[in-house]
Design a protein around this motif. Structure first.
Motif, PDB file in Angstrom:
ATOM      1  N   ARG A 125       0.830  -1.192   0.000  1.00  0.00           N
ATOM      2  CA  ARG A 125       0.000   0.000   0.000  1.00  0.00           C
ATOM      3  C   ARG A 125       0.873   1.254   0.000  1.00  0.00           C
ATOM      4  O   ARG A 125       0.609   2.202  -0.729  1.00  0.00           O
ATOM      5  N   GLU A 126       1.929   1.250   0.802  1.00  0.00           N
ATOM      6  CA  GLU A 126       2.866   2.384   0.847  1.00  0.00           C
ATOM      7  C   GLU A 126       3.501   2.622  -0.518  1.00  0.00           C
ATOM      8  O   GLU A 126       3.606   3.751  -0.986  1.00  0.00           O
ATOM      9  N   LYS A 127       3.921   1.538  -1.157  1.00  0.00           N
ATOM     10  CA  LYS A 127       4.586   1.679  -2.464  1.00  0.00           C
ATOM     11  C   LYS A 127       3.613   2.191  -3.524  1.00  0.00           C
ATOM     12  O   LYS A 127       3.998   2.942  -4.405  1.00  0.00           O
ATOM     13  N   ARG A 128       2.336   1.784  -3.441  1.00  0.00           N
ATOM     14  CA  ARG A 128       1.334   2.273  -4.385  1.00  0.00           C
ATOM     15  C   ARG A 128       1.078   3.764  -4.197  1.00  0.00           C
ATOM     16  O   ARG A 128       0.938   4.507  -5.163  1.00  0.00           O
ATOM     17  N   VAL A 129       1.018   4.220  -2.958  1.00  0.00           N
ATOM     18  CA  VAL A 129       0.731   5.611  -2.651  1.00  0.00           C
ATOM     19  C   VAL A 129       1.907   6.494  -3.059  1.00  0.00           C
ATOM     20  O   VAL A 129       1.728   7.576  -3.623  1.00  0.00           O
ATOM     21  N   ASN A 130       3.105   6.029  -2.806  1.00  0.00           N
ATOM     22  CA  ASN A 130       4.305   6.837  -3.096  1.00  0.00           C
ATOM     23  C   ASN A 130       4.732   6.785  -4.548  1.00  0.00           C
ATOM     24  O   ASN A 130       5.591   7.559  -4.964  1.00  0.00           O
ATOM     25  N   ALA A 131       4.164   5.896  -5.327  1.00  0.00           N
ATOM     26  CA  ALA A 131       4.575   5.758  -6.738  1.00  0.00           C
ATOM     27  C   ALA A 131       3.984   6.843  -7.612  1.00  0.00           C
ATOM     28  O   ALA A 131       3.091   7.531  -7.355  1.00  0.00           O
TER      29      ALA A 131
END
Length: 65
Positions: A59-65
């Protein structure tokens, strides 16, 4: 138990593969518990927490991408 620092270095595809593997293990552990064949009862909570860690990182990687 998987360390969060180890997971942060993995790509989203690798994390997804690991998540799938853990969900299969969780299913097998639930099946063992239902049939009374479980030996390592602590593994249930470890797997559940590892799934939560990986889901959070994805979820973090999706938001920061």
């Amino acid at each position: 138990m998987t360390k969060i620092a180890d997971l942060r270095g993995q790509t989203p595809d690798q994390l997804s593969d690991e998540l799938l593997k853990l969900k299969k293990e969780q299913f097998n552990l639930r099946f063992q518990a239902a049939t009374g064949q479980m030996e390592k009862t602590h593994r249930v909570s470890e797997v559940r927490k590892d799934i939560a860690r990986i889901s959070t990182l994805l979820r973090e990687k999706r938001v920061n991408a």
